[in-house]
Scaffold this motif. Sequence first.
Motif, short mmCIF file in Angstrom:
data_model
loop_
_atom_site.label_atom_id
_atom_site.label_comp_id
_atom_site.label_asym_id
_atom_site.label_seq_id
_atom_site.Cartn_x
_atom_site.Cartn_y
_atom_site.Cartn_z
N MET A 441 0.83 -1.20 0.00
CA MET A 441 0.00 0.00 0.00
C MET A 441 0.87 1.26 0.00
N ARG A 442 1.97 1.18 0.75
CA ARG A 442 2.88 2.33 0.80
C ARG A 442 3.49 2.59 -0.58
N ALA A 443 3.91 1.53 -1.25
CA ALA A 443 4.47 1.70 -2.60
C ALA A 443 3.40 2.22 -3.56
N ALA A 444 2.19 1.68 -3.45
CA ALA A 444 1.10 2.12 -4.33
C ALA A 444 0.78 3.59 -4.09
N ASP A 445 0.85 4.03 -2.83
CA ASP A 445 0.58 5.42 -2.50
C ASP A 445 1.61 6.34 -3.14
N ILE A 446 2.88 5.92 -3.07
CA ILE A 446 3.95 6.74 -3.70
C ILE A 446 3.75 6.81 -5.21
N VAL A 447 3.45 5.65 -5.82
CA VAL A 447 3.23 5.62 -7.27
C VAL A 447 2.03 6.47 -7.65
N SER A 448 0.97 6.44 -6.82
CA SER A 448 -0.23 7.23 -7.09
C SER A 448 0.09 8.72 -7.09
N ARG A 449 0.88 9.15 -6.11
CA ARG A 449 1.25 10.57 -6.06
C ARG A 449 2.06 10.96 -7.29
N ILE A 450 2.97 10.09 -7.69
CA ILE A 450 3.79 10.38 -8.88
C ILE A 450 2.91 10.45 -10.11
N ARG A 451 1.95 9.53 -10.23
CA ARG A 451 1.05 9.54 -11.39
C ARG A 451 0.22 10.81 -11.42
N GLN A 452 -0.23 11.29 -10.24
CA GLN A 452 -1.00 12.53 -10.19
C GLN A 452 -0.20 13.69 -10.77
N LEU A 453 1.07 13.75 -10.40
CA LEU A 453 1.91 14.86 -10.88
C LEU A 453 2.21 14.72 -12.36
N PHE A 454 2.22 13.50 -12.88
CA PHE A 454 2.48 13.31 -14.30
C PHE A 454 1.23 13.54 -15.15
N ILE A 470 1.40 19.53 2.12
CA ILE A 470 2.79 19.65 2.59
C ILE A 470 3.34 18.28 2.97
N ARG A 471 2.55 17.50 3.74
CA ARG A 471 3.02 16.18 4.15
C ARG A 471 3.27 15.27 2.95
N GLU A 472 2.39 15.34 1.94
CA GLU A 472 2.57 14.52 0.75
C GLU A 472 3.87 14.84 0.04
N MET A 473 4.18 16.13 -0.08
CA MET A 473 5.41 16.51 -0.76
C MET A 473 6.65 16.18 0.08
N VAL A 474 6.53 16.26 1.39
CA VAL A 474 7.66 15.88 2.26
C VAL A 474 7.98 14.40 2.06
N VAL A 475 6.95 13.55 2.02
CA VAL A 475 7.16 12.12 1.79
C VAL A 475 7.78 11.88 0.42
N LEU A 476 7.27 12.57 -0.59
CA LEU A 476 7.74 12.36 -1.95
C LEU A 476 9.19 12.80 -2.15
N LEU A 477 9.59 13.88 -1.47
CA LEU A 477 10.93 14.42 -1.65
C LEU A 477 11.90 14.03 -0.53
N ARG A 478 11.46 13.14 0.32
CA ARG A 478 12.31 12.76 1.45
C ARG A 478 13.60 12.13 0.97
N GLY A 479 13.54 11.30 -0.07
CA GLY A 479 14.75 10.65 -0.58
C GLY A 479 15.76 11.66 -1.08
N GLU A 480 15.27 12.72 -1.80
CA GLU A 480 16.18 13.75 -2.31
C GLU A 480 16.84 14.49 -1.16
N ALA A 481 16.10 14.77 -0.11
CA ALA A 481 16.67 15.46 1.05
C ALA A 481 17.70 14.58 1.74
N THR A 482 17.41 13.29 1.91
CA THR A 482 18.34 12.38 2.56
C THR A 482 19.62 12.25 1.76
N ARG A 483 19.48 12.26 0.45
CA ARG A 483 20.63 12.10 -0.45
C ARG A 483 21.67 13.18 -0.21
N TYR A 484 21.22 14.40 0.14
CA TYR A 484 22.15 15.52 0.33
C TYR A 484 22.24 15.93 1.80
N ALA A 485 21.89 15.03 2.69
CA ALA A 485 22.02 15.25 4.14
C ALA A 485 21.28 16.50 4.59
#
Length: 613
Positions: A441-454, A470-485
């Motif tokens: 469900m978590r993976a499907a939720d992420i894919v759903s958000r990406i599909r919405q933006l596309f 705000i929470r949705e975008m934080v979840v979506l961009l969390r990996g990018e933030a972690t990548r650059y500490a």
Amino acid sequence: MNVIGSYNYALVALSVFIAMFAAYAALDLAARVTAATGWTRAIWLLGGAAAMGIGIWSMHYIGMLAFVLPIAVAYHWPTVLLSLAAAILASIIALHVVSRQRMHPARALAGSVLMGAGIAGMHYIGMDAMRLPAVTQFNPLLVVLSVLLAVLISLGALSMVFRFRHETKGFGWEKLAGAAVLGAAIPVMHYTGMAAASFTPASTALDLSHAVGISTLGTAGIAGVTFIVLGLALLTSSVDRRFAEQKLQRSEAYLEEAQRLSHTGSFGWKPSTGEILWSDETFRIFQFDRATKPTVERILQRIHPADAGLVQQITERASRDGKDCEYECRLAMADGSIKHIHVVAHVVRGRSGAVEFVGALTDITERKHAEEALREAQADLAHVSRVTTMGELTASLAHEVNQPITAAVTDANACLRWLTRDAPDVEEARAAAARIVKDGMRAADIVSRIRQLFKKSTPPREWVDLNEVIREMVVLLRGEATRYAISVRTELAPDPPLVMGDRVLLQQVMMNLMMNGTDAMKEVEGTRELAIKSQRADKEECRVSVSDTGVGLPAQQADQIFDAFFTTKPHGTGMGLTISRSIVESHGGRLWAGSNSPRGASFYFTLPSKAPA
């Protein structure tokens, strides 16, 4: 024993005719004074008063000369000139009163008293100029009556002149009849005043210094000069009126052409009578024949059925309350096409005090089509920007999706191990399966958000929880933030601010601002923090801020960051902030930026909101 006089009826008739001529001139000159403005008005006021005063004074003196006494009569010419000044002063008062925008009863009464006093003063000053071997006595009752008649006749004259002051025709039978009535009434006061005087022979010596006798030739001269002055005044008025009419015709032609070029028509409406006046362009906009009589019912038939009820409600409320109104609506044309119009109506008060509307309507169909095309272009551009941004986030998004998938694979292997044991542990397997479902469900939720933006779509606007966006975008961009500490800190309003808008477009704004903050901190040393805050600015507005500790706004170019194609990134398009601002403004909000201390930048936007239910 009194000296008995008699009247020369030819001169009496001449005096009445001059009074009528002067009255006609007064009606004509009042129109020119009313139409003029500035210094031109002052010239017409003084010139017209001089001509009108000479006419009244001439009637008076010829009326006096019509009274023939069996003794010699001379006139003290300085006193005669004083009586002429009184007549001109009375004329100035009259023209000034009738040329005002409105003539209130109090103003009319005050003007008639002053004018009547001036005319009565002219008469009795003129009689004081008489030099004759007799003592002049006055009947007090008739004197009072003559003054009262002067005031009443002045009141009638002011009312009549005020009525005709907007007359555009140089000659009209109605105006001529009014002048005849007024001209016949004016001498009444004079001859009443003459009847008040009686003459008793006296043996005292006469003071004939500065006194002159008036011969038949002199009488003819006074009449001739009067006709010349009044004739020149009417001729000048006629020429000025013709020039004014030509100027008005040119102005109307220019106005008609301007209305045609700008697709703007004008109209007038009297709710009390239902009378509606349209310009030619208004007929063209409604596609009605010029011979068609516009009515409220006919207009409502042309209004698009979906807008007819609202337009009827607006017009009824405006006519009832007597207030200005402004609205947009659609017209359903006979050929099946749709027009969009913008209507503005202003309230004016007629002479009777009744409510009237003067307004303009503009055909904004082309503008509406252009706005729709612009919205589609902006939507396309926003979609391209989203796709571009999502392409830049491919690695981070893959990481975000991979995390729940990896966890699901691990849980699936664990589930198999629990089930393949000699004594299968069903409870552990069930727990592992539940975690698999949760990860899926978590993976499907992420894919759903990406599909919405596309997606390239324009969903209907709805009430959106900004905290949730705000929470949705934080979840979506969390990996990018972690990548650059980069640490992400949120401080969200306890009562979720709700805004009427497009969820995907608001997500795009947050994504752009958060990505800008992330990009600004990639190369900096020290703390890297992205702070996101939502709060209620007031009862009808909420504010969101995105702050970073990056390189800050470009020096000397901070005012250009929202310009299209301006960018400080090596591979940036320069459209992210431009699109974000257009999205925020399309939602009725505002987007701006500021610098942080000691480093970094903050971006703020406000949106109209409502309190949560």
